[in-house]
Design a protein around this motif. Sequence first.
Motif, PDB file in Angstrom:
ATOM      1  N   ASP A 136      29.673  48.134  38.770  1.00  0.00           N
ATOM      2  CA  ASP A 136      31.029  48.130  37.041  1.00  0.00           C
ATOM      3  C   ASP A 136      32.362  47.750  37.393  1.00  0.00           C
ATOM      4  O   ASP A 136      32.689  46.742  36.171  1.00  0.00           O
ATOM      5  N   VAL A 137      32.711  47.629  38.726  1.00  0.00           N
ATOM      6  CA  VAL A 137      34.141  47.600  38.790  1.00  0.00           C
ATOM      7  C   VAL A 137      34.054  46.652  39.337  1.00  0.00           C
ATOM      8  O   VAL A 137      35.489  45.840  38.548  1.00  0.00           O
ATOM      9  N   HIS A 138      33.474  45.269  39.759  1.00  0.00           N
ATOM     10  CA  HIS A 138      33.359  43.928  40.245  1.00  0.00           C
ATOM     11  C   HIS A 138      34.041  43.042  38.248  1.00  0.00           C
ATOM     12  O   HIS A 138      34.472  42.496  38.362  1.00  0.00           O
ATOM     13  N   GLU A 139      32.799  44.007  37.578  1.00  0.00           N
ATOM     14  CA  GLU A 139      32.560  43.181  36.808  1.00  0.00           C
ATOM     15  C   GLU A 139      33.711  43.580  35.493  1.00  0.00           C
ATOM     16  O   GLU A 139      34.120  42.346  35.116  1.00  0.00           O
ATOM     17  N   ILE A 140      34.091  44.915  35.129  1.00  0.00           N
ATOM     18  CA  ILE A 140      35.794  45.530  35.005  1.00  0.00           C
ATOM     19  C   ILE A 140      37.010  44.419  35.970  1.00  0.00           C
ATOM     20  O   ILE A 140      37.437  43.407  35.055  1.00  0.00           O
ATOM     21  N   SER A 141      36.944  44.592  36.824  1.00  0.00           N
ATOM     22  CA  SER A 141      37.611  43.936  37.152  1.00  0.00           C
ATOM     23  C   SER A 141      38.195  42.288  37.150  1.00  0.00           C
ATOM     24  O   SER A 141      38.997  41.285  36.517  1.00  0.00           O
ATOM     25  N   GLU A 142      36.768  41.437  37.111  1.00  0.00           N
ATOM     26  CA  GLU A 142      36.763  39.893  36.314  1.00  0.00           C
ATOM     27  C   GLU A 142      37.301  39.662  35.498  1.00  0.00           C
ATOM     28  O   GLU A 142      37.947  38.467  35.172  1.00  0.00           O
ATOM     29  N   VAL A 143      36.504  40.309  34.610  1.00  0.00           N
ATOM     30  CA  VAL A 143      37.107  40.317  32.900  1.00  0.00           C
ATOM     31  C   VAL A 143      38.843  40.160  33.154  1.00  0.00           C
ATOM     32  O   VAL A 143      39.646  39.764  31.779  1.00  0.00           O
ATOM     33  N   LEU A 144      39.591  41.951  33.112  1.00  0.00           N
ATOM     34  CA  LEU A 144      40.519  41.861  33.706  1.00  0.00           C
ATOM     35  C   LEU A 144      41.460  40.320  33.611  1.00  0.00           C
ATOM     36  O   LEU A 144      42.841  39.961  32.820  1.00  0.00           O
ATOM     37  N   SER A 145      40.634  40.284  34.737  1.00  0.00           N
ATOM     38  CA  SER A 145      41.845  39.186  35.571  1.00  0.00           C
ATOM     39  C   SER A 145      42.035  37.656  34.471  1.00  0.00           C
ATOM     40  O   SER A 145      43.413  37.720  34.296  1.00  0.00           O
ATOM     41  N   CYS A 146      40.923  37.071  34.075  1.00  0.00           N
ATOM     42  CA  CYS A 146      40.947  36.191  33.111  1.00  0.00           C
ATOM     43  C   CYS A 146      41.729  36.471  31.698  1.00  0.00           C
ATOM     44  O   CYS A 146      42.561  35.732  31.486  1.00  0.00           O
ATOM     45  N   LEU A 147      41.247  38.011  31.335  1.00  0.00           N
ATOM     46  CA  LEU A 147      42.404  38.622  30.214  1.00  0.00           C
ATOM     47  C   LEU A 147      44.082  38.672  30.791  1.00  0.00           C
ATOM     48  O   LEU A 147      45.412  38.102  29.909  1.00  0.00           O
ATOM     49  N   GLU A 148      44.146  38.874  31.366  1.00  0.00           N
ATOM     50  CA  GLU A 148      45.332  39.331  32.090  1.00  0.00           C
ATOM     51  C   GLU A 148      45.924  38.441  32.510  1.00  0.00           C
ATOM     52  O   GLU A 148      47.864  38.447  32.057  1.00  0.00           O
TER      53      GLU A 148
END
Lengths: 223, 225
Positions: free
Chosen positions: B81-93
């Motif tokens: 979960d933590v990795h997935e969330i961090s990956e998506v947020l990184s693109c969006l931010e």
Amino acid sequence: MDRPTKLSRVDDAYERLKAEILENRMPPGFQGTEPEIAQRLDMSRTPVREALIRLQSDGLIELIPRRGVRVLPVAPSDMQEIYQLLTVLEPEAAGEVARVGLSAAQIAALEAATAEMDQALKEDDLDKWAAADDRFHRELLRCNGNSRLSAFVNTLFDQAHRARMVTLRLRDVPWKSTEEHQEILAALIAGDSKRTRKVFRAHRERAAAELLDVLEKCRLSQL
Amino acid sequence: MNDVAVSSRKSMVERAYEALKEKIINSELPPGYQTLEETLATSLGMSRTPVREALIRLQNEGFVEVIPRKGMRVKPLTVQDVHEISEVLSCLECEAAEKLAQRRPNAEEMKILEQTIKDMDDALETEDMAAWAEADYRFHRSLVEMCGNRHLADVAGNFLDKAHRFRLLTLPHREKPVYSNVNHAAVVEAIRRGDPQSALEIHRSHKRRWGHELDEILDRVNIAS
């Protein structure tokens, strides 16, 4: 054993309502009360209500107290935002797939989709082309291990679906798009994540510009 | 039902949703916690119906799991979960930082961004980690909310809430996050100058560095499995 039954009834109501919306049988601006919708599906109100709450968080409908449900229209500005997100997220997801590598079965599924896009254009069958295009994007997304990313991008596909279908016949025959999918696939198979990102991004940017251009030219302000 | 009753019911759902989400994010309702709908309703001083609808929303957003006849369970955070969330947020931010620098925020918006940096600095100085986490969250939130893409802001908001839950859980195990302040300040400076390329690159390298620290934290701490 009422748990699986209840859950699957909600899923069932959700899938059926989503199809009604995406295929324009409940068009943008459509309003109905919850009992009307339950009757339409021939289901009881409880699973329908849960399905509607889910569709609201997908951004497809709005729940209005007392009046029930309104199917949300999509404006060109929404499409612009949705495509901006797709342009960021899909190439990133595809680049990761290229890095990790695809299985033979995954390659075969993607090859089948691009072959079908090509074939559909030769047969002048735009609906078949759109279905194959959609399948390519969803298959590729499924190859990515990030389930959150996939779920979210799938929701974006759903939100963009109606506008894509409307503009399908208003724009040039999508030979270019078909070619670009083949390019993306070649980069994926080569395991070249940098190139995959680059060609995918270019594909999305061009497609977005084309779509927004059609919406503007045809003065389609709500879809 | 009259209008007043309807609108107050709607705001009850909203209140139940916000209250429960906050309790989940700050781990007052910790990962794995299971309870009855009725217990939650009593603790919020509400009837069961709005609580039930709030729980369905929270389930859609991935915070809880609704269990028929047993209430609900707060979803645990897994390493994946933590990795997935961090990956998506990184693109969006990164996209948000770039877009924000392109559109040159007005003075008032710049003030909001600069205030978050100042609050982060003050918090580090007084070693108030809770205040630091809150200001850091506010920085990321402002970035996505101001970028001009409402769809991006909505979805990133949801992912940021989940990341904040992780941020609060791991706070005691982190080194003093000095580099976060420095990097965020540099992004704000690039936005002020109207330099999208630098805003993007600084934020991307920050996200990459955070990714490595994340791996170390996950190795060290056993909050997630």
